[in-house]
Design an enzyme around this catalytic site. Sequence first.
Site, PDB file in Angstrom:
ATOM      1  CG  HIS A  49      -0.240   0.095   2.545  1.00  0.00           C
ATOM      2  ND1 HIS A  49      -0.074  -0.967   3.395  1.00  0.00           N
ATOM      3  CD2 HIS A  49       0.350   1.148   3.175  1.00  0.00           C
ATOM      4  CE1 HIS A  49       0.569  -0.589   4.474  1.00  0.00           C
ATOM      5  NE2 HIS A  49       0.845   0.695   4.369  1.00  0.00           N
TER       6      HIS A  49
HETATM    7  P1  TYD Z   1      -2.217  -4.040   7.528  1.00  0.00           P
HETATM    8  O1  TYD Z   1      -2.463  -2.698   6.923  1.00  0.00           O
HETATM    9  O2  TYD Z   1      -2.695  -5.232   6.770  1.00  0.00           O
HETATM   10  O3  TYD Z   1      -0.672  -4.229   7.861  1.00  0.00           O
HETATM   11  P2  TYD Z   1       0.601  -4.192   6.861  1.00  0.00           P
HETATM   12  O4  TYD Z   1       0.565  -2.869   6.183  1.00  0.00           O
HETATM   13  O5  TYD Z   1       1.778  -4.382   7.741  1.00  0.00           O
HETATM   14  O6  TYD Z   1       0.484  -5.305   5.874  1.00  0.00           O
HETATM   15  O7  TYD Z   1      -2.866  -4.043   8.987  1.00  0.00           O
HETATM   16  C1  TYD Z   1      -3.254  -5.206   9.651  1.00  0.00           C
HETATM   17  C2  TYD Z   1      -4.504  -4.922  10.468  1.00  0.00           C
HETATM   18  O8  TYD Z   1      -4.222  -4.030  11.542  1.00  0.00           O
HETATM   19  C3  TYD Z   1      -5.624  -4.312   9.662  1.00  0.00           C
HETATM   20  O9  TYD Z   1      -6.823  -4.976  10.011  1.00  0.00           O
HETATM   21  C4  TYD Z   1      -5.685  -2.882  10.127  1.00  0.00           C
HETATM   22  C5  TYD Z   1      -5.129  -2.932  11.529  1.00  0.00           C
HETATM   23  N1  TYD Z   1      -4.396  -1.720  11.957  1.00  0.00           N
HETATM   24  C6  TYD Z   1      -4.931  -0.911  12.937  1.00  0.00           C
HETATM   25  O10 TYD Z   1      -6.041  -1.155  13.455  1.00  0.00           O
HETATM   26  N2  TYD Z   1      -4.224   0.173  13.364  1.00  0.00           N
HETATM   27  C7  TYD Z   1      -3.011   0.482  12.819  1.00  0.00           C
HETATM   28  O11 TYD Z   1      -2.389   1.487  13.251  1.00  0.00           O
HETATM   29  C8  TYD Z   1      -2.469  -0.346  11.781  1.00  0.00           C
HETATM   30  C9  TYD Z   1      -1.145  -0.025  11.146  1.00  0.00           C
HETATM   31  C10 TYD Z   1      -3.200  -1.439  11.391  1.00  0.00           C
END
Ligand code: TYD
Length: 133
Positions: A49
Amino acid sequence: MNYKLIDLPVFEDERGALVPLESMAEVPFEIKRVYFMYNIPTSAERGFHAHKNLQQVVVCLRGACKFILDDGFDKQEITLDRPNFGLYIGNNVWREMKDFSENCIVLVLASDHYFEDDYIRDYNTFRATLNKS
Ligand code: TYD
């Protein structure tokens, strides 16, 4: 590309090592959120992303991992393998994380709260966004 490598100061003596991270100092923004990742399978791939506005500083506290950064024109691969090395990632940078070592712990400092609306999770949408700006 909107990223920066930051050598973090280490205060080390016979009692161990300490690395401070302060808003508007080592971290070039006001820190509004902190999160960390652990229990990451070595085969995991995360990220995929970009952010419209968010700035982040990433530190690999234990172990190592790789970040692939992409601004739609260039790609950079950065290995985070020491706890006194910070990776600043600005907005509009597509990031992917892979090659996690065993027991890797990744700390992230962010300039804002979690807003799903700030995410661009589709690469083609990311590219299209760049063409418009
Ligand atoms: P995700 O965006 O998939 O992580 P990465 O970018 O490392 O692949 O996030 C995993 C889960 O955590 C998703 O359900 C959203 C949640 N999340 C939060 O609730 N708060 C946060 O600050 C972050 C970064 C993620």
